[in-house]
Design a protein around this motif. Structure first.
Motif: not given
Ligand code: XMP
Length: 526
Positions: A436-437, A439, A441-442, A444-445, A477, A487, A489-490
């Protein structure tokens, strides 16, 4: 400082919040506050809204001394009626409740009444506002003038002709009143002359001075730290204020994140210079959790009670060691990382007969030691704690950390918590968070983790059939943690995490993504 007196509206804390956003310091107290007991003089007073009717028996009324303070007063909703009540009791039940958007018709004045227009200075003549009230003024109180009307409220804004008393029927503190902050600024800055100098640096300086004065030259403080942002920031403030007379204790309960105890120890001691004792109690906790398979609340109780036992033992040890040594002066203070939302919960005015609720997440902790509480973050919202942490040089990764529950991985390992299950959950969680980090996204989540399901499934690995555990990933979120969305994710991301977990964590053969919202799900699995 602007004093906000709370009559129990659900929006009161937002008034304080908006003023802080304007860098104006403000404090909220219950409407029953006796002004003679205040040790400071406010630059202005705001009377909040509330669910009562001023004319009802037992309705709360402000200490009349507020009108002798000789400072500007702004009444919002119930607060407006309270001002009117004080000036001749001209309040009646409205024929219908007014709730929602309304267009305000702002009147402008000339001559000696022009000063009253400062409240609506720079605002439109047809300002959009948010209403929520049942009562209304029946007449204008003597010596008052009308500042604004709406279709249903002939006195939606009033002001005293000479004194700086203002009343508004709508709520400027909610975002539905689009330019409400501007109005609050007009009141606080132009009318009260409050300074816009409330900054984190200022807060740190004042708070350190306050802690020193409170604790004295010899006093000692103990407190638990968890590696979360609140306890770390509170500990750092104590360290700055009283150095090693603050004793931080971290209890390793065996269900923390991978390498957590070690990392927190390094950051707090080597990095931040905090006097920290780590108690490795993993075996004691895991011993008590053994055999508990299907009762999440039992897990919580075991962990909570064992934590208190161990903390108490350690605190006594530290107190005894300090006693008679050159650090004479027994420990008499307990640090808690209580935040403002918790304080609001306990000081909000809940009705004429309401007793103030005492809330402490470790209530009853250290019974018999007679510790006094010290709560340096009690005036701050979460984002302010983060800003404070950054100001004091606490590393980013700690400041922006997702919350982690007290019972730790125990409520993310469904079924029995064994050392082997803990290892699997820790390793899987570590990989998930690392990805997650990576990417980006940390932040954002709001919260993410890997849980361990209490089932085994079949897989094929290296040409061999395996029968191994199943991991469920969870990422949500949320702003308030009361409701939450999964969340989005793709797929490639999930695939990457799944591949890594199955390959790297021994004992896992499948990875699922949990997509339930809260409600009906909760953020944690148990
Ligand atoms: P739930 O699972 O209730 O979680 O949706 C909401 C938030 O609270 C945290 N949480 C806890 N924190 N002790 C804690 O210290 C607990 O027993 C506990 N249960 C849930 C959870 O991590 C989430 O942030």
């Amino acid at each position: 400082t602007i004093l906000v007196l709370d009559f129990g509206s659900q929006y009161t804390h937002l008034i304080t919040r908006r003023l802080r956003e304007l860098n104006i310091y403000s404090e909220m107290l219950p409407c029953t506050q006796k002004l003679a007991d205040l040790e400071w003089k406010p630059k202005g007073v705001i009377l909040s809204g509330g669910p009562y009717s001023v004319y009802e028996e037992g309705a709360p009324h402000v200490d009349p001394a507020v009108f002798e303070l000789d400072v500007p007063i702004l009444g919002i909703c119930y607060g407006l009626q309270e001002i009117a009540w004080h000036h001749g009791k001209n309040v009646l039940a409205g024929e219908k409740r007014e709730y929602g958007h309304a267009i305000l018709d702002v009147h402008r004045h000339t001559g000696k009444q022009a000063h009253a227009d400062r409240l609506f200075q720079g605002l439109e003549d047809d300002m959009e506002v948010w209403m929520s009230h049942g009562d209304k003024l029946s007449h204008l109180p003597t010596d008052f003038i009308t500042l604004a009307t709406t279709k249903n409220s002939p006195f939606a804004g009033i002001a005293h002709e000479e004194k700086e008393y203002y009343g508004i029927q709508f709520h400027p503190e909610v975002t539905h009143t689009k330019r409400g902050v501007h109005l609050l600024k007009n009141f606080a800055v132009d009318i009260c002359k409050a300074q816009q100098n409330w900054t984190m640096e200022e807060f740190v300086g004042k708070e350190i001075a306050r802690i020193r004065a409170l604790v004295g030259e010899k006093g000692q403080v103990i407190g638990a730290v968890s590696g979360g942002v609140d306890s770390t920031v509170a500990a750092k403030l104590m360290k700055e204020a009283i150095g090693d007379r603050f004793h931080a204790i971290m209890v390793d309960n065996g269900v923390m994140r991978l390498n957590e105890a070690k990392i927190v120890k390094e950051t707090l001691t080597a990095g931040l210079g905090i006097n920290l004792t780590v108690v490795d109690a993993s075996e004691r906790f895991l011993g008590k959790l053994k055999g508990v398979t299907d009762d999440p609340e039992k897990k919580r109780k075991i962990i909570g009670n064992t934590f208190i036992e161990i903390f108490q033992e350690k605190a006594k040890e530290i107190a005894e060691a300090a006693h008679g040594s050159e650090r004479e002066g027994e420990i008499e203070w307990l640090l808690q990382g209580t935040l403002y939302p918790d304080v609001i919960e306990s000081i909000s005015f809940k009705g004429p007969s309401a007793t103030i609720k005492t809330h402490h997440n470790v209530g009853g902790l250290l019974e018999g030691m007679h510790l006094k509480l010290i709560e340096p973050l009690r005036e701050l919202f979460k984002d302010e704690v983060r800003a404070l942490g950054t100001t004091m040089g606490i590393p980013e990764y700690l400041v922006w950390r997702h919350p982690f529950p007290g019972p730790g991985l125990a409520i993310r390992i469904l079924g029995e918590v064994t050392p082997e299950q803990v290892r699997i959950a820790q390793e899987a969680d570590h990989i998930f968070i690392e990805e997650i980090k990576a990417a980006g996204l940390y932040r954002d989540i709001s919260q993410a983790y890997a849980a361990l399901l209490p089932v085994k499934a079949v897989g094929v690995m290296g040409d061999k059939r395996v029968h191994a555990q199943v991991i469920a990933l969870r990422a949500v979120q949320t702003t308030d943690f009361m409701t939450a969305e999964c969340y989005p994710f793709d797929f490639k991301f999930l695939n990457r995490v799944s591949t890594r977990i199955v390959n790297e964590v021994h004992g896992v053969c499948r990875v699922l993504y949990e997509v339930t919202s809260k409600p009906p799900g909760t953020i944690e699995m148990e």
